[in-house]
Enzyme design. Structure first.
Site, PDB file in Angstrom:
ATOM      1  N   SER A 148     -53.391 -22.250  84.602  1.00  0.00           N
ATOM      2  CA  SER A 148     -54.137 -23.464  84.251  1.00  0.00           C
ATOM      3  C   SER A 148     -53.174 -24.587  83.869  1.00  0.00           C
ATOM      4  CB  SER A 148     -55.097 -23.167  83.103  1.00  0.00           C
ATOM      5  OG  SER A 148     -56.010 -22.168  83.495  1.00  0.00           O
TER       6      SER A 148
ATOM      7  N   HIS B 136     -58.436 -16.937  88.470  1.00  0.00           N
ATOM      8  CA  HIS B 136     -59.431 -16.324  87.580  1.00  0.00           C
ATOM      9  C   HIS B 136     -60.612 -15.800  88.398  1.00  0.00           C
ATOM     10  CE1 HIS B 136     -57.845 -19.294  84.351  1.00  0.00           C
ATOM     11  NE2 HIS B 136     -57.517 -18.089  83.922  1.00  0.00           N
TER      12      HIS B 136
ATOM     13  N   LYS C 151     -54.627 -23.856  71.503  1.00  0.00           N
ATOM     14  CA  LYS C 151     -53.990 -24.091  72.800  1.00  0.00           C
ATOM     15  C   LYS C 151     -54.156 -25.542  73.264  1.00  0.00           C
ATOM     16  CE  LYS C 151     -53.181 -21.054  76.659  1.00  0.00           C
ATOM     17  NZ  LYS C 151     -53.652 -20.066  77.627  1.00  0.00           N
TER      18      LYS C 151
ATOM     19  N   ARG D 146     -50.782 -11.046  86.894  1.00  0.00           N
ATOM     20  CA  ARG D 146     -50.308 -11.786  88.069  1.00  0.00           C
ATOM     21  C   ARG D 146     -48.911 -11.372  88.485  1.00  0.00           C
ATOM     22  NH1 ARG D 146     -50.784 -17.331  85.334  1.00  0.00           N
ATOM     23  NH2 ARG D 146     -50.312 -15.872  83.658  1.00  0.00           N
TER      24      ARG D 146
HETATM   25  N1  COA Z   1     -55.136 -16.615  87.858  1.00  0.00           N
HETATM   26  C1  COA Z   1     -54.649 -17.764  87.436  1.00  0.00           C
HETATM   27  N2  COA Z   1     -54.217 -17.972  86.202  1.00  0.00           N
HETATM   28  C2  COA Z   1     -54.322 -16.958  85.356  1.00  0.00           C
HETATM   29  C3  COA Z   1     -54.838 -15.726  85.724  1.00  0.00           C
HETATM   30  C4  COA Z   1     -55.260 -15.571  87.043  1.00  0.00           C
HETATM   31  N3  COA Z   1     -55.766 -14.457  87.501  1.00  0.00           N
HETATM   32  N4  COA Z   1     -54.804 -14.922  84.669  1.00  0.00           N
HETATM   33  C5  COA Z   1     -54.271 -15.618  83.669  1.00  0.00           C
HETATM   34  N5  COA Z   1     -53.978 -16.851  84.089  1.00  0.00           N
HETATM   35  C6  COA Z   1     -53.325 -17.899  83.336  1.00  0.00           C
HETATM   36  C7  COA Z   1     -54.249 -18.833  82.687  1.00  0.00           C
HETATM   37  O1  COA Z   1     -54.514 -19.894  83.546  1.00  0.00           O
HETATM   38  C8  COA Z   1     -53.439 -19.249  81.490  1.00  0.00           C
HETATM   39  O2  COA Z   1     -52.553 -20.231  81.850  1.00  0.00           O
HETATM   40  P1  COA Z   1     -52.001 -21.267  80.786  1.00  0.00           P
HETATM   41  O3  COA Z   1     -51.395 -20.497  79.662  1.00  0.00           O
HETATM   42  O4  COA Z   1     -51.038 -22.009  81.619  1.00  0.00           O
HETATM   43  O5  COA Z   1     -53.156 -22.073  80.341  1.00  0.00           O
HETATM   44  C9  COA Z   1     -52.625 -18.016  81.158  1.00  0.00           C
HETATM   45  O6  COA Z   1     -52.597 -17.259  82.321  1.00  0.00           O
HETATM   46  C10 COA Z   1     -53.241 -17.132  80.131  1.00  0.00           C
HETATM   47  O7  COA Z   1     -54.556 -17.483  80.055  1.00  0.00           O
HETATM   48  P2  COA Z   1     -55.832 -16.621  79.877  1.00  0.00           P
HETATM   49  O8  COA Z   1     -55.871 -15.461  80.791  1.00  0.00           O
HETATM   50  O9  COA Z   1     -56.970 -17.570  79.917  1.00  0.00           O
HETATM   51  O10 COA Z   1     -55.612 -16.039  78.514  1.00  0.00           O
HETATM   52  P3  COA Z   1     -55.329 -16.820  77.244  1.00  0.00           P
HETATM   53  O11 COA Z   1     -53.969 -16.394  76.835  1.00  0.00           O
HETATM   54  O12 COA Z   1     -55.584 -18.244  77.316  1.00  0.00           O
HETATM   55  O13 COA Z   1     -56.472 -16.217  76.351  1.00  0.00           O
HETATM   56  C11 COA Z   1     -57.467 -14.596  74.943  1.00  0.00           C
HETATM   57  C12 COA Z   1     -56.271 -15.038  75.733  1.00  0.00           C
HETATM   58  C13 COA Z   1     -58.536 -15.650  74.786  1.00  0.00           C
HETATM   59  C14 COA Z   1     -58.057 -13.437  75.675  1.00  0.00           C
HETATM   60  C15 COA Z   1     -56.887 -14.175  73.585  1.00  0.00           C
HETATM   61  O14 COA Z   1     -56.213 -15.269  73.018  1.00  0.00           O
HETATM   62  C16 COA Z   1     -57.945 -13.697  72.631  1.00  0.00           C
HETATM   63  O15 COA Z   1     -58.421 -12.596  72.751  1.00  0.00           O
HETATM   64  N6  COA Z   1     -58.312 -14.555  71.664  1.00  0.00           N
HETATM   65  C17 COA Z   1     -59.298 -14.212  70.652  1.00  0.00           C
HETATM   66  C18 COA Z   1     -58.629 -13.867  69.331  1.00  0.00           C
HETATM   67  C19 COA Z   1     -58.155 -12.460  69.317  1.00  0.00           C
HETATM   68  O16 COA Z   1     -58.910 -11.501  69.438  1.00  0.00           O
HETATM   69  N7  COA Z   1     -56.859 -12.319  69.143  1.00  0.00           N
HETATM   70  C20 COA Z   1     -56.209 -11.019  69.079  1.00  0.00           C
HETATM   71  C21 COA Z   1     -55.694 -10.635  70.430  1.00  0.00           C
HETATM   72  S1  COA Z   1     -54.690  -9.196  70.287  1.00  0.00           S
END
Ligand code: COA
Length: 164
Positions: free
Chosen positions: A133, A22, A46, A95
């Site tokens: 994560s 991140h 989550k 990624r």
């Molecule tokens: N390096 C390491 N890990 C990474 C990464 C990076 N550069 N980019 C993503 N990840 C990992 C995260 O660690 C996470 O791992 P996990 O699933 O094992 O916990 C996974 O990729 C995805 O995580 P993240 O990038 O934090 O996104 P998310 O899927 O948790 O969150 C939101 C997505 C919060 C952006 C999305 O759910 C959201 O917008 N929510 C609000 C509601 C909404 O508007 N919904 C409509 C969306 S269309």
């Protein structure tokens, strides 16, 4: 001519917890934008191990070196938050190919909901292509070494979380 436009992007995620992957994406966003807001979704669906305020504190501690980066919690739709914040764009890390479909769908849905907000993708350094994560939490849960994947304060917080 010098532009007076301040470009502001939102870097959203659950950050449970923030990883070096991140932080790599954030560093790239910080170079491209005048202002970056790290937006931490409470995301109870989550089942995060860290409370929202803990995730926020860990992010804040690790972005302090960037004067133009702030972090905050958000609820509800990301694009509504982005509009409220007067942001121009959402930045996400890609990624590996396996991230593409989810990210593509999310970007198109967000564009449908709010055409004024662009989604931009950056590729983190390949050394983080397999970091997530969840995997970090799994390694930490069984006492493995996560120091290559998360900053020391995050590793310590994981140790405490899994000790209790
Ligand atoms: N390096 C390491 N890990 C990474 C990464 C990076 N550069 N980019 C993503 N990840 C990992 C995260 O660690 C996470 O791992 P996990 O699933 O094992 O916990 C996974 O990729 C995805 O995580 P993240 O990038 O934090 O996104 P998310 O899927 O948790 O969150 C939101 C997505 C919060 C952006 C999305 O759910 C959201 O917008 N929510 C609000 C509601 C909404 O508007 N919904 C409509 C969306 S269309």
């Amino acid at each position: 001519m010098l532009s007076m436009l301040m470009r502001h992007c939102i870097y959203p995620g659950t950050f449970d917890p923030i990883t070096y992957g991140h932080l790599d994406v954030l560093g790239r966003a910080a170079k491209l934008f005048d202002r970056v807001t790290v937006a931490i979704a409470r995301n109870p669906g989550k089942n995060p191990i860290f409370a929202p305020e803990q995730r926020l504190a860990l992010v804040q501690a690790n972005v302090a070196k960037y004067p133009h980066v702030t972090a905050t919690l958000f609820d509800g739709l990301l694009v509504e938050f982005a509009v409220d914040q007067k942001a121009d764009a959402i930045i996400r890390g890609l990624r590996a190919l396996s991230d593409f479909e989810f990210e593509f769908n999310m970007a198109l849905m967000n564009r449908h909901l709010e055409p004024r907000i662009e989604t931009l993708f950056v590729m983190p350094n390949e050394q983080f292509s397999y970091t997530s994560s969840s995997l970090v939490k799994q390694v930490a849960r069984y006492g493995g070494d996560v120091s290559n994947f998360v900053p020391a304060d995050v590793a310590a917080a994981l140790k405490t979380a899994f000790a209790t």
